[in-house]
Design a protein around this motif. Sequence first.
Motif, PDB file in Angstrom:
ATOM      1  N   TRP A  67      42.395  47.571  40.269  1.00  0.00           N
ATOM      2  CA  TRP A  67      42.795  47.114  38.940  1.00  0.00           C
ATOM      3  C   TRP A  67      43.000  45.610  38.958  1.00  0.00           C
ATOM      4  O   TRP A  67      43.267  45.012  39.998  1.00  0.00           O
TER       5      TRP A  67
ATOM      6  N   VAL B  58      50.301  49.892  42.001  1.00  0.00           N
ATOM      7  CA  VAL B  58      50.873  50.239  40.694  1.00  0.00           C
ATOM      8  C   VAL B  58      52.115  51.100  40.892  1.00  0.00           C
ATOM      9  O   VAL B  58      53.158  50.867  40.269  1.00  0.00           O
TER      10      VAL B  58
ATOM     11  N   ASP C  13      44.813  42.518  36.337  1.00  0.00           N
ATOM     12  CA  ASP C  13      45.491  42.096  35.118  1.00  0.00           C
ATOM     13  C   ASP C  13      44.973  40.695  34.816  1.00  0.00           C
ATOM     14  O   ASP C  13      45.327  39.731  35.495  1.00  0.00           O
ATOM     15  N   GLU C  14      44.107  40.594  33.824  1.00  0.00           N
ATOM     16  CA  GLU C  14      43.467  39.315  33.509  1.00  0.00           C
ATOM     17  C   GLU C  14      44.473  38.261  33.048  1.00  0.00           C
ATOM     18  O   GLU C  14      44.253  37.073  33.239  1.00  0.00           O
TER      19      GLU C  14
ATOM     20  N   THR D   9      47.615  37.787  34.159  1.00  0.00           N
ATOM     21  CA  THR D   9      48.430  37.225  35.244  1.00  0.00           C
ATOM     22  C   THR D   9      47.648  37.003  36.532  1.00  0.00           C
ATOM     23  O   THR D   9      48.188  36.462  37.492  1.00  0.00           O
ATOM     24  N   SER D  10      46.405  37.475  36.574  1.00  0.00           N
ATOM     25  CA  SER D  10      45.551  37.414  37.766  1.00  0.00           C
ATOM     26  C   SER D  10      46.056  38.298  38.899  1.00  0.00           C
ATOM     27  O   SER D  10      45.629  38.163  40.036  1.00  0.00           O
ATOM     28  N   GLU D  11      46.985  39.210  38.606  1.00  0.00           N
ATOM     29  CA  GLU D  11      47.422  40.161  39.620  1.00  0.00           C
ATOM     30  C   GLU D  11      46.345  41.223  39.771  1.00  0.00           C
ATOM     31  O   GLU D  11      45.601  41.510  38.832  1.00  0.00           O
ATOM     32  N   PHE D  12      46.279  41.825  40.958  1.00  0.00           N
ATOM     33  CA  PHE D  12      45.287  42.857  41.206  1.00  0.00           C
ATOM     34  C   PHE D  12      45.797  43.774  42.306  1.00  0.00           C
ATOM     35  O   PHE D  12      46.754  43.454  43.005  1.00  0.00           O
TER      36      PHE D  12
ATOM     37  N   SER E 233      45.357  43.794  28.802  1.00  0.00           N
ATOM     38  CA  SER E 233      44.647  42.860  29.653  1.00  0.00           C
ATOM     39  C   SER E 233      44.434  43.427  31.054  1.00  0.00           C
ATOM     40  O   SER E 233      43.803  42.803  31.869  1.00  0.00           O
ATOM     41  N   MET E 234      44.964  44.622  31.327  1.00  0.00           N
ATOM     42  CA  MET E 234      44.764  45.242  32.639  1.00  0.00           C
ATOM     43  C   MET E 234      43.604  46.225  32.549  1.00  0.00           C
ATOM     44  O   MET E 234      43.490  46.974  31.587  1.00  0.00           O
ATOM     45  N   HIS E 235      42.733  46.185  33.543  1.00  0.00           N
ATOM     46  CA  HIS E 235      41.626  47.137  33.574  1.00  0.00           C
ATOM     47  C   HIS E 235      41.384  47.607  35.002  1.00  0.00           C
ATOM     48  O   HIS E 235      41.799  46.962  35.958  1.00  0.00           O
TER      49      HIS E 235
END
Length: 174
Positions: free
Chosen positions: A17, A31, A19-20, A22-25, A1-3
Motif C-alpha cells: 500500500w 497497517v 499513501d500518496e 504522506t508518502s508512507e508505504f 489517497s491510500m491505495h
Amino acid sequence: SMHVRLRSNAKGPAGKWVDEATSEFGDLLDVIRESCGLIEFRDVADEARRFLAMPRPLAQDPGAERQPAAARGSPDAARRLFAMSQPIAGTLAERYLACRGIRLAARERALRFHPGCYYRDLVTGETRTLPALIAAVTSLDGRITGLQRTWLDPNGNGKAPVADPRRSLGNLLG
C-alpha cells in the motif's frame, strides 16, 4: 489517497500500500501495527491471525531435531526446491512457455513455478529473488535427481535480464 497495488509494476510489488498524501508505504502487517498501536512483531502476527481466523502455530518442541539443511547443489536441494514450487497452471511460467509455442498437458507434473527463486550473480555474489520456471530431472524410477531453473522477467518479457537466466541444480546426468 491510500491505495493498494494489485499488480507489480515499476513503482513496486503487488500487495503493498501507498499513501500518496504522506508518502508512507508498507504491507498489511504495517497497517495492522499502526492501526492497533502494536510494537512487537509477535503481537502484530497474533492480530493478523485473529483477524483471518487462523490458528496459532503449534509450538516447536525445543528438543526436537531439525532437519539438516540440504547440501548446496545436491539432489536433496533440488527436491526441496521442487517441493516448494507450485503447479505451473495459470502462472508466469505457463505464459512464458505459451509465448514460445509450448502448450502443456492439463496436469503437467515435471514443470513447476516458483514466484521468488533465489538468483545469485556469480560475479558480484549479489542475490535477489525472481520468478522461475522449475523443470524436474528424474531417474528412471521417477525420483527427482536434479532440476533446471529458468529465471523469468517479472513483467512477462521472456527470460529475466540477468547474465545467466538458466542454471541446473543437483545431478542431471546418469
